[in-house]
Design a protein around this motif. Structure first.
Motif, PDB file in Angstrom:
ATOM      1  N   THR A  10      20.230  19.706 -56.935  1.00 32.44           N
ATOM      2  CA  THR A  10      20.065  19.708 -55.475  1.00 32.44           C
ATOM      3  C   THR A  10      20.095  18.262 -54.978  1.00 32.44           C
ATOM      4  N   GLY A  11      20.484  18.088 -53.722  1.00 29.91           N
ATOM      5  CA  GLY A  11      20.641  16.724 -53.219  1.00 29.91           C
ATOM      6  C   GLY A  11      21.814  16.040 -53.898  1.00 29.91           C
ATOM      7  N   ALA A  12      22.814  16.857 -54.226  1.00 30.12           N
ATOM      8  CA  ALA A  12      23.935  16.394 -55.051  1.00 30.12           C
ATOM      9  C   ALA A  12      24.746  15.280 -54.400  1.00 30.12           C
ATOM     10  N   ALA A  13      24.710  15.205 -53.066  1.00 34.32           N
ATOM     11  CA  ALA A  13      25.472  14.159 -52.381  1.00 34.32           C
ATOM     12  C   ALA A  13      24.664  12.873 -52.212  1.00 34.32           C
ATOM     13  N   GLY A  14      23.440  12.866 -52.671  1.00 41.47           N
ATOM     14  CA  GLY A  14      22.599  11.679 -52.522  1.00 41.47           C
ATOM     15  C   GLY A  14      22.882  10.649 -53.598  1.00 41.47           C
ATOM     16  N   GLN A  15      22.142   9.551 -53.542  1.00 44.01           N
ATOM     17  CA  GLN A  15      22.448   8.473 -54.499  1.00 44.01           C
ATOM     18  C   GLN A  15      22.034   8.802 -55.934  1.00 44.01           C
ATOM     19  N   ILE A  16      20.931   9.493 -56.139  1.00 44.68           N
ATOM     20  CA  ILE A  16      20.595   9.897 -57.517  1.00 44.68           C
ATOM     21  C   ILE A  16      21.622  10.914 -58.004  1.00 44.68           C
ATOM     22  N   GLY A  17      21.988  11.837 -57.140  1.00 44.25           N
ATOM     23  CA  GLY A  17      23.006  12.834 -57.503  1.00 44.25           C
ATOM     24  C   GLY A  17      24.278  12.161 -58.003  1.00 44.25           C
ATOM     25  N   LEU A  41      24.026  21.749 -54.959  1.00 42.28           N
ATOM     26  CA  LEU A  41      23.407  22.303 -53.748  1.00 42.28           C
ATOM     27  C   LEU A  41      23.136  21.174 -52.768  1.00 42.28           C
ATOM     28  N   GLU A  42      23.580  21.379 -51.553  1.00 41.21           N
ATOM     29  CA  GLU A  42      23.331  20.390 -50.488  1.00 41.21           C
ATOM     30  C   GLU A  42      22.997  21.110 -49.189  1.00 41.21           C
ATOM     31  N   ILE A  43      22.506  20.351 -48.213  1.00 43.70           N
ATOM     32  CA  ILE A  43      22.349  20.902 -46.873  1.00 43.70           C
ATOM     33  C   ILE A  43      23.745  20.960 -46.251  1.00 43.70           C
ATOM     34  N   PRO A  44      23.946  21.837 -45.249  1.00 41.04           N
ATOM     35  CA  PRO A  44      25.304  22.036 -44.724  1.00 41.04           C
ATOM     36  C   PRO A  44      26.015  20.733 -44.322  1.00 41.04           C
ATOM     37  N   LEU A  86      15.838  19.383 -59.282  1.00 39.84           N
ATOM     38  CA  LEU A  86      15.556  19.418 -57.842  1.00 39.84           C
ATOM     39  C   LEU A  86      15.353  17.984 -57.349  1.00 39.84           C
ATOM     40  N   VAL A  87      16.426  17.416 -56.869  1.00 39.26           N
ATOM     41  CA  VAL A  87      16.449  16.001 -56.482  1.00 39.26           C
ATOM     42  C   VAL A  87      16.320  15.843 -54.961  1.00 39.26           C
ATOM     43  N   GLY A  88      16.965  16.713 -54.213  1.00 36.67           N
ATOM     44  CA  GLY A  88      16.954  16.608 -52.741  1.00 36.67           C
ATOM     45  C   GLY A  88      15.567  16.894 -52.196  1.00 36.67           C
ATOM     46  N   ALA A  89      15.090  16.032 -51.324  1.00 38.47           N
ATOM     47  CA  ALA A  89      13.764  16.211 -50.725  1.00 38.47           C
ATOM     48  C   ALA A  89      13.773  15.554 -49.358  1.00 38.47           C
ATOM     49  N   PRO A 111      11.407  27.917 -50.567  1.00 37.19           N
ATOM     50  CA  PRO A 111      12.614  28.756 -50.698  1.00 37.19           C
ATOM     51  C   PRO A 111      13.407  28.498 -51.981  1.00 37.19           C
ATOM     52  N   GLN A 112      13.455  27.259 -52.442  1.00 32.91           N
ATOM     53  CA  GLN A 112      14.183  27.010 -53.704  1.00 32.91           C
ATOM     54  C   GLN A 112      13.456  27.673 -54.875  1.00 32.91           C
ATOM     55  N   GLY A 113      12.116  27.629 -54.861  1.00 33.53           N
ATOM     56  CA  GLY A 113      11.348  28.313 -55.902  1.00 33.53           C
ATOM     57  C   GLY A 113      11.628  29.803 -55.886  1.00 33.53           C
ATOM     58  N   VAL A 128      11.566  18.596 -61.203  1.00 34.33           N
ATOM     59  CA  VAL A 128      11.553  18.109 -59.826  1.00 34.33           C
ATOM     60  C   VAL A 128      11.515  16.584 -59.839  1.00 34.33           C
ATOM     61  N   VAL A 129      12.486  16.001 -59.137  1.00 34.76           N
ATOM     62  CA  VAL A 129      12.585  14.550 -58.987  1.00 34.76           C
ATOM     63  C   VAL A 129      12.191  14.154 -57.561  1.00 34.76           C
ATOM     64  N   GLY A 130      12.566  14.986 -56.590  1.00 30.82           N
ATOM     65  CA  GLY A 130      12.331  14.677 -55.170  1.00 30.82           C
ATOM     66  C   GLY A 130      10.846  14.552 -54.872  1.00 30.82           C
ATOM     67  N   ASN A 131      10.481  13.530 -54.163  1.00 31.08           N
ATOM     68  CA  ASN A 131       9.068  13.243 -53.885  1.00 31.08           C
ATOM     69  C   ASN A 131       8.504  14.017 -52.691  1.00 31.08           C
ATOM     70  N   PRO A 132       7.193  14.237 -52.671  1.00 32.15           N
ATOM     71  CA  PRO A 132       6.214  14.002 -53.741  1.00 32.15           C
ATOM     72  C   PRO A 132       6.419  14.989 -54.905  1.00 32.15           C
ATOM     73  N   ALA A 154       7.676  17.945 -63.389  1.00 31.53           N
ATOM     74  CA  ALA A 154       8.054  16.867 -62.460  1.00 31.53           C
ATOM     75  C   ALA A 154       8.255  15.584 -63.267  1.00 31.53           C
ATOM     76  N   MET A 155       9.005  14.675 -62.665  1.00 27.88           N
ATOM     77  CA  MET A 155       9.468  13.507 -63.424  1.00 27.88           C
ATOM     78  C   MET A 155       8.511  12.324 -63.346  1.00 27.88           C
ATOM     79  N   THR A 156       7.973  11.934 -64.495  1.00 29.58           N
ATOM     80  CA  THR A 156       7.306  10.637 -64.625  1.00 29.58           C
ATOM     81  C   THR A 156       7.987   9.814 -65.728  1.00 29.58           C
ATOM     82  N   ASN A 186      -0.224  11.354 -61.378  1.00 27.11           N
ATOM     83  CA  ASN A 186       0.741  11.616 -60.316  1.00 27.11           C
ATOM     84  C   ASN A 186       1.865  10.580 -60.347  1.00 27.11           C
ATOM     85  N   HIS A 187       3.076  10.964 -59.986  1.00 20.84           N
ATOM     86  CA  HIS A 187       4.141   9.986 -59.757  1.00 20.84           C
ATOM     87  C   HIS A 187       3.894   9.349 -58.396  1.00 20.84           C
ATOM     88  N   SER A 188       2.966   8.410 -58.377  1.00 24.02           N
ATOM     89  CA  SER A 188       2.565   7.764 -57.127  1.00 24.02           C
ATOM     90  C   SER A 188       1.870   6.476 -57.539  1.00 24.02           C
TER      91      SER A 188
END
Ligand code: NAX
Length: 324
Positions: A10-17, A41-44, A86-89, A111-113, A128-132, A154-156, A186-188
């Motif tokens: 998800t968030g495939a068009a983003g920079q991590i994608g 998967l991306e937003i329209p 799950l990268v897009g957030a 909804p993705q879940g 899950v990569v997308g924060n938080p 989730a990614m640490t 937490n990844h924070s």
């Protein structure tokens, strides 16, 4: 030959994608003998950009890449999926309160879940990569009651790799000499990189550095590395984040004796059950296991508890908002 493994990003068009997809297609996520099918998967508004990335993936003629789909529909993207990244957030923008941020992400990860619950393959694994990231993973998990809870992580691993690299530079040793590194929590900014169990050439890392460096340099440098990257490159970590996502899934599937991953707590080390918190983990037979029996000193106790408390507060906040 093995049938292709379906990987959804998800968030495939983003920079991590963009940093991630080519490495998955080249075989680095699952292994050099495992064919993959990609679902982007991306937003329209970003589907067209994702289609451009798909064109470039085509143009690599990757031998292991057996197909690519691009969609804005989670029910399509997660249909039959084996691995979901799950990268897009929704990023925090100026003036946004924590509640607004959690609410916006609840609208994505809930909804993705559910789509994962209804459509994914039985062996689905979710990172899950997308924060938080930890709490987004919890939200997705809570919308997928038919999927074993342990499949949501989730990614640490980026924090873990940053800790390895900072310690290696300090001690002037190759990263391969460092064993048993751990990120807790937490990844924070509250994450706790633990040098009391890490070993360098068989010695405890905490004994090879002075406590002031550990407390005042090492821990904050690892925890604030994301901000330092933004300051330097004018954009947030992308290739290193993609690299860590690859490491996480590769080890989950193929096994490892020791790394860090945020997984649902079973109450080990006093971390409240159910929150998705980073632990020292091994992966055996395709499952994460928390490494047991470590002695926790007062310095570590305080920091593990503080990060777990933050995760509990995030869980309480998403409960109050009706997101889980
Ligand atoms: P970008 O803004 O470049 O890309 C995000 C993409 O997600 C966009 O293309 C956007 O259209 C898409 N998106 C948004 N909502 C979506 C939805 N509902 N369905 C599908 N796609 C959707 O961000 P990028 O730099 O790629 O970072 C992605 C996420 O990773 C951010 O949340 C970021 O905070 C997080 N990170 C997490 C790290 C970690 O260690 N866990 C480190 C790196 C990174 O900061």
């Amino acid at each position: 030959a093995q049938s292709p493994v379906k990987v959804t990003v998800t968030g495939a068009a983003g920079q991590i994608g963009y940093a991630l997809l080519f490495r998955i297609a080249s075989g680095q996520l699952l292994g050099a003998d495992v064919p993959v099918k990609l679902s982007l998967l991306e937003i329209p508004q970003a589907v067209k950009a994702a289609e451009g990335t798909a064109m470039e993936l085509d143009d690599c003629a990757f031998p292991l890449l057996s197909g690519i789909e691009v969609t804005a529909d989670p029910n399509v993207a997660f249909d039959g999926t084996n691995v979901a990244l799950l990268v897009g957030a929704r990023p925090r923008t100026a003036g946004m309160e924590r509640g607004d941020l959690l609410q916006a992400n609840g609208g994505i990860f809930g909804p993705q879940g559910k789509a994962i619950n209804d459509h994914a393959a039985d062996d689905i694994r979710v990172l899950v990569v997308g924060n938080p990231a930890n709490t987004n993973s919890l939200i997705a998990q809570q919308h997928a009651p038919d999927v074993p809870a342990e499949r949501f992580t989730a990614m640490t691993r980026l924090d873990h790799n940053r800790a390895l690299s900072q310690l290696a530079a300090k001690l002037q040793v190759p990263v391969t000499e460092i064993k048993k590194m751990t990120i807790w929590g937490n990844h924070s900014a509250t994450q706790y990189p633990d040098l009391f169990h890490a070993e360098v050439g068989g010695k405890i890392a905490a004994e090879l550095v002075d406590e002031a460096w550990l407390r005042d340099t090492f821990i904050p440098t690892v925890a604030k590395r994301g901000a330092a990257i933004i300051e330097a490159r004018g954009a947030s970590s992308a290739a290193s984040a993609a690299n860590a996502a690859i490491d996480h899934v590769f080890d989950w599937v193929n096994g490892t004796e020791w790394t860090s991953a945020a997984i649902p707590s079973d109450g080990s080390y006093g971390v409240p059950e159910g929150i998705i918190s980073s632990f020292p983990v091994a992966s055996r037979n395709g499952k994460w296991e928390i490494i047991q029996g470590l002695e926790i000193n007062a310095f570590s106790r305080e920091r593990i508890d503080a990060s777990a408390r933050e995760l509990e507060e995030e869980r309480a906040a998403v409960r109050e908002l009706g997101l889980i």
